[in-house]
Design an enzyme around this catalytic site. Structure first.
Site, PDB file in Angstrom:
ATOM      1  N   ASP A  15       0.839  -1.208   0.000  1.00 44.94           N
ATOM      2  CA  ASP A  15       0.000   0.000   0.000  1.00 44.94           C
ATOM      3  C   ASP A  15       0.871   1.254   0.000  1.00 44.94           C
ATOM      4  OD1 ASP A  15      -2.484  -1.399   0.134  1.00 44.94           O
ATOM      5  OD2 ASP A  15      -2.136  -1.721   2.267  1.00 44.94           O
ATOM      6  N   ILE A  81       1.589 -14.050   4.264  1.00 44.17           N
ATOM      7  CA  ILE A  81       0.531 -14.101   3.252  1.00 44.17           C
ATOM      8  C   ILE A  81       0.268 -15.524   2.781  1.00 44.17           C
ATOM      9  CG2 ILE A  81       0.815 -11.752   2.436  1.00 44.17           C
ATOM     10  CD1 ILE A  81       2.381 -12.931   0.027  1.00 44.17           C
ATOM     11  N   HIS A  82       1.062 -16.467   3.327  1.00 43.03           N
ATOM     12  CA  HIS A  82       0.882 -17.867   2.947  1.00 43.03           C
ATOM     13  C   HIS A  82       1.217 -18.730   4.163  1.00 43.03           C
ATOM     14  CE1 HIS A  82       1.544 -21.700   0.904  1.00 43.03           C
ATOM     15  NE2 HIS A  82       0.829 -21.199  -0.092  1.00 43.03           N
ATOM     16  N   ASP A 136      25.774  -2.501  31.555  1.00 42.64           N
ATOM     17  CA  ASP A 136      25.138  -1.623  32.529  1.00 42.64           C
ATOM     18  C   ASP A 136      23.631  -1.639  32.291  1.00 42.64           C
ATOM     19  OD1 ASP A 136      24.989  -0.164  30.187  1.00 42.64           O
ATOM     20  OD2 ASP A 136      26.016   1.608  30.961  1.00 42.64           O
TER      21      ASP A 136
END
Length: 162
Positions: A15, A81-82, A136
């Site tokens: 997108d 996506i799979h 630290d």
């Protein structure tokens, strides 16, 4: 991926590329700034950052590389996506045995250091030079996060005797 109650922020790379005319490449270099910014903003607001999908869903080696890249940038997980991607994603976004061992060692050393009312300690780097790395508060925080992620994933945490 890490189990947590923290809300998440996801990056929809396709997108984003469509909206900004960015041309996505295998190197992901064109997305480095945006991905880094997403992680930084998400973490500033206490969110987990979830990385973009790997659109090359049949290329396992590329998926592993993209997952490792996202983890190094600070993402907590990755969209799939799979179904074939899920195991690779899960195995990449958990601490390695070496990271877990180092974190457990840091927690042990810092507990001893704090008991001695000191704030930092040198961690043996295990090289032939006898190098030490200063540990630290910020490194303690990183170690705590590593152990927390390992526990959430059901991984073994080594214990060091006092």
């Amino acid at each position: 991926m890490q189990a947590s109650d923290a809300p998440t922020s996801t990056f929809a790379a396709e997108d984003y590329c469509a909206d900004t005319s960015v041309i996505r490449t295998r190197s992901r270099q064109e997305l480095l700034y945006t991905r880094s910014k997403i992680v930084n903003v998400a973490k500033a607001f206490g969110l987990h950052a979830i990385d973009m999908v790997c659109v090359n869903y049949k290329d396992v080696d590329y998926l592993k590389d993209e997952c490792a890249d996202g983890r190094r940038l600070g993402f907590n997980g990755k969209q799939a996506i799979h179904p074939a991607q899920v195991d690779v994603i899960h195995s990449t976004f958990v601490p390695t045995p070496e990271e877990i061992s180092r974190a457990a060692k840091i927690l042990h050393l810092m507990a001893q250091t704090h008991a001695a009312e000191k704030g930092a300690v040198g961690l043996d780097m295990g090289d032939e030079k006898g190098s030490k790395e200063m540990i630290d508060a910020p490194m303690l925080k990183q170690a705590e996060q590593t152990v927390k992620a390992a526990r959430a994933a059901g991984l073994e945490i080594p214990h060091f005797a006092s």
